[in-house]
Design a protein around this motif. Structure first.
Motif, PDB file in Angstrom:
ATOM      1  N   ALA A 186       0.776  -1.221   0.025  1.00 17.60           N
ATOM      2  CA  ALA A 186      -0.046   0.050  -0.067  1.00 17.60           C
ATOM      3  C   ALA A 186       0.800   1.239   0.161  1.00 17.60           C
ATOM      4  N   THR A 187       2.161   1.158   0.303  1.00 18.23           N
ATOM      5  CA  THR A 187       2.999   2.446   0.439  1.00 18.23           C
ATOM      6  C   THR A 187       3.041   3.121  -0.948  1.00 18.23           C
ATOM      7  N   VAL A 193       0.576   9.184  -5.649  1.00 15.32           N
ATOM      8  CA  VAL A 193      -0.004  10.483  -5.456  1.00 15.32           C
ATOM      9  C   VAL A 193       0.694  11.552  -5.209  1.00 15.32           C
ATOM     10  N   GLY A 194       1.826  11.168  -4.404  1.00 17.16           N
ATOM     11  CA  GLY A 194       3.029  12.198  -4.428  1.00 17.16           C
ATOM     12  C   GLY A 194       3.758  12.560  -5.327  1.00 17.16           C
ATOM     13  N   ALA A 216      -4.910  -4.984   0.252  1.00 15.21           N
ATOM     14  CA  ALA A 216      -4.246  -3.735   0.751  1.00 15.21           C
ATOM     15  C   ALA A 216      -4.925  -2.702   0.718  1.00 15.21           C
ATOM     16  N   THR A 217      -6.240  -2.596   0.217  1.00 13.72           N
ATOM     17  CA  THR A 217      -7.281  -1.437   0.415  1.00 13.72           C
ATOM     18  C   THR A 217      -7.596  -1.258   1.905  1.00 13.72           C
ATOM     19  N   ALA A 218      -7.610  -2.375   2.455  1.00 18.82           N
ATOM     20  CA  ALA A 218      -7.690  -2.280   4.006  1.00 18.82           C
ATOM     21  C   ALA A 218      -6.866  -1.626   5.032  1.00 18.82           C
ATOM     22  N   GLU A 219      -5.640  -1.131   4.217  1.00 14.42           N
ATOM     23  CA  GLU A 219      -4.712  -0.479   4.912  1.00 14.42           C
ATOM     24  C   GLU A 219      -4.964   1.046   5.022  1.00 14.42           C
ATOM     25  N   SER A 220      -4.208   1.682   6.125  1.00 13.90           N
ATOM     26  CA  SER A 220      -4.659   3.133   6.158  1.00 13.90           C
ATOM     27  C   SER A 220      -3.777   4.034   5.159  1.00 13.90           C
ATOM     28  N   ASP A 221      -3.010   3.260   4.405  1.00 16.51           N
ATOM     29  CA  ASP A 221      -2.072   4.136   3.370  1.00 16.51           C
ATOM     30  C   ASP A 221      -3.164   4.469   2.062  1.00 16.51           C
ATOM     31  N   PHE A 222      -4.189   3.396   1.846  1.00 18.37           N
ATOM     32  CA  PHE A 222      -4.963   3.532   0.729  1.00 18.37           C
ATOM     33  C   PHE A 222      -5.915   4.818   1.084  1.00 18.37           C
ATOM     34  N   HIS A 223      -6.225   4.816   2.246  1.00 19.06           N
ATOM     35  CA  HIS A 223      -7.195   6.003   2.486  1.00 19.06           C
ATOM     36  C   HIS A 223      -6.674   7.319   2.588  1.00 19.06           C
ATOM     37  N   THR A 224      -5.198   7.371   2.916  1.00 17.37           N
ATOM     38  CA  THR A 224      -4.679   8.690   2.961  1.00 17.37           C
ATOM     39  C   THR A 224      -4.297   8.933   1.441  1.00 17.37           C
ATOM     40  N   ALA A 225      -3.928   7.952   0.826  1.00 18.34           N
ATOM     41  CA  ALA A 225      -3.720   8.389  -0.609  1.00 18.34           C
ATOM     42  C   ALA A 225      -5.166   8.948  -1.311  1.00 18.34           C
TER      43      ALA A 225
END
Length: 411
Positions: A186-187, A193-194, A216-225
């Motif tokens: 997910a990183t 995006v960056g 991996a959509t369950a990881e917080s990185d997904f939502h941050t992106a």
């Protein structure tokens, strides 16, 4: 406990089939080919809610290209796409065998998912940057990255372009717009995006394409992106490959049961599509639509690619332990190579004879590349990059203390 209420309970999603059972794919919510509308490039994200729940498909069961998404794709693109998919599948097959022969430690194939990376790679510009996960080797095949370099990375040998620092299959090919694969899942979504934001800050015209799996959509990185992409209207395509399984965990565990993964994009203010990932023409058309949107400063797009991981998660996995062995043969979206082949033959752009000839040509090409790569060593041969390489590529100019350490090691 209040007697007016039943005890509270949690819902734990279950897969649609376990070993020995027949899978019921009715949960997929399919749409007929050609029936889903194509919105204008500048559509408001909220107005794509129907596209996030339906399924964009171009090819029907007879190989006809139908509907508004059936763009007039040049025959050259279809032929390049077919070659890239065939090349990916043959490459995967040979590398799995090589791993079983202990020539490399690990491998992950993309069986059944070849259309997604191939079609999007051909829809993007070569200087657009892809931030892949570990099942998009078809991007590299579509962009004609030298096979010897890729195989040397798998073998971690003395010609490994990454000098043995990465797990096999975690390629990094800057010249082909292929960002280093990360084992920390997910990183790459945040990184993509960056990178897109940086391109906009510089006033460039290059866009980013980020990839993630359903699990991996369950990881917080997904939502941050998603938050950053929405807030800053980053020029990025956010690809969610829903191949139904995250290692041994069914996609419903990651939240794909009561909604779609594309629906999460709409909820974050991002234009979103749900697309048949086994339909090369649908993948190409949706990718071009999303790329054009990003390039015109209209914001990001999230695309859920509905496909099926036909093989094991990796060479360390045995899927017969957690799902029916014949799932892929019953998957309603079929085989992406067979579907494009049927269409191309129908329109006179391919033939059974050419298919056999190209398959043989690509197999010979991959065998030759493998033989050349193995001359530089395999896992069992001990021909690995020099220990001196551990000091390289860390600093632009090596500091004195590292120079001294290298001298002390005599390398």
């Amino acid at each position: 406990m209040n007697p007016a209420y039943e005890p509270l309970r949690l819902h734990v999603p279950e897969p649609s089939g376990r070993p020995g059972c027949k899978t019921d794919f009715s949960y997929l919510h399919l749409s007929d080919a050609g029936t889903v509308r194509k919105p204008p490039i500048d559509v408001e994200p909220a107005d794509t809610i129907d596209l996030a729940r339906s399924l964009i498909r171009v090819l029907d069961d007879q190989g006809n290209a139908l509907g508004e998404w059936a763009e007039d794709i040049p025959v050259d693109i279809l032929r390049r796409g077919m070659r890239a998919m065939l090349k990916t599948r043959i490459y995967d097959n040979r590398m799995v065998v090589a791993q079983r022969q202990k020539k490399m430690s690990f491998y992950m194939q993309s069986l059944g998912e070849e259309a997604i990376g191939s079609a999007q790679a051909l829809a993007l510009n070569i200087d657009d940057m892809c931030f892949p996960t570990y099942r998009q080797q078809s991007i590299l095949m579509a962009r004609d990255v030298p096979l010897v370099d890729l195989i040397c990375q798998l073998l971690s040998n003395e010609r490994d372009p990454l000098k043995g620092r990465q797990l096999p299959i975690m390629y990094s090919v800057k010249d082909a717009g292929f960002f280093t694969i990360s084992g920390n899942l997910a990183t790459q979504f945040i990184q993509g995006v960056g990178w897109g934001m940086a391109s906009a800050i510089k006033g460039d015209t290059k866009i980013a394409s980020a990839w993630i799996g359903d699990g991996a959509t369950a990881e917080s990185d997904f939502h941050t992106a998603l938050t950053f992409a929405h807030v800053y209207r980053a020029p990025v395509i956010l690809n969610v490959v829903n191949n139904q399984w995250a290692i041994s965990t069914f996609q419903a565990i990651a939240g794909g049961e009561a909604t779609t993964f594309a629906g999460r994009g709409v909820g974050c203010g991002i234009a979103s599509l749900r697309v048949d990932g086994n339909d090369f023409m649908a993948v190409y058309a949706a990718s071009r639509w999303a790329a054009e949107r990003a390039r015109r400063n209209l914001g990001p797009a999230l695309i859920e690619w509905v496909t099926y991981r036909a093989g094991p998660h990796s060479t360390s996995d045995d899927p017969s332990k957690y799902r029916p062995a014949d799932d892929w043969s019953h998957f309603p979206l079929g085989d992406p190579i067979a579907r494009l082949k049927q269409h191309m033959i129908r329109v006179g752009a391919w033939s059974e004879e050419e298919h056999a000839a190209v398959t043989a040509e690509l197999e010979a090409q991959i065998i030759a590349a493998q033989k050349e790569a193995e001359q530089y060593g395999t896992l069992a041969g001990g021909q690995v990059p020099s220990a001196a390489t551990m000091f390289e590529d860390v600093y632009k100019e090596m500091p004195e203390h590292l120079k001294r350490q290298r001298q002390q090691l005599g390398i």
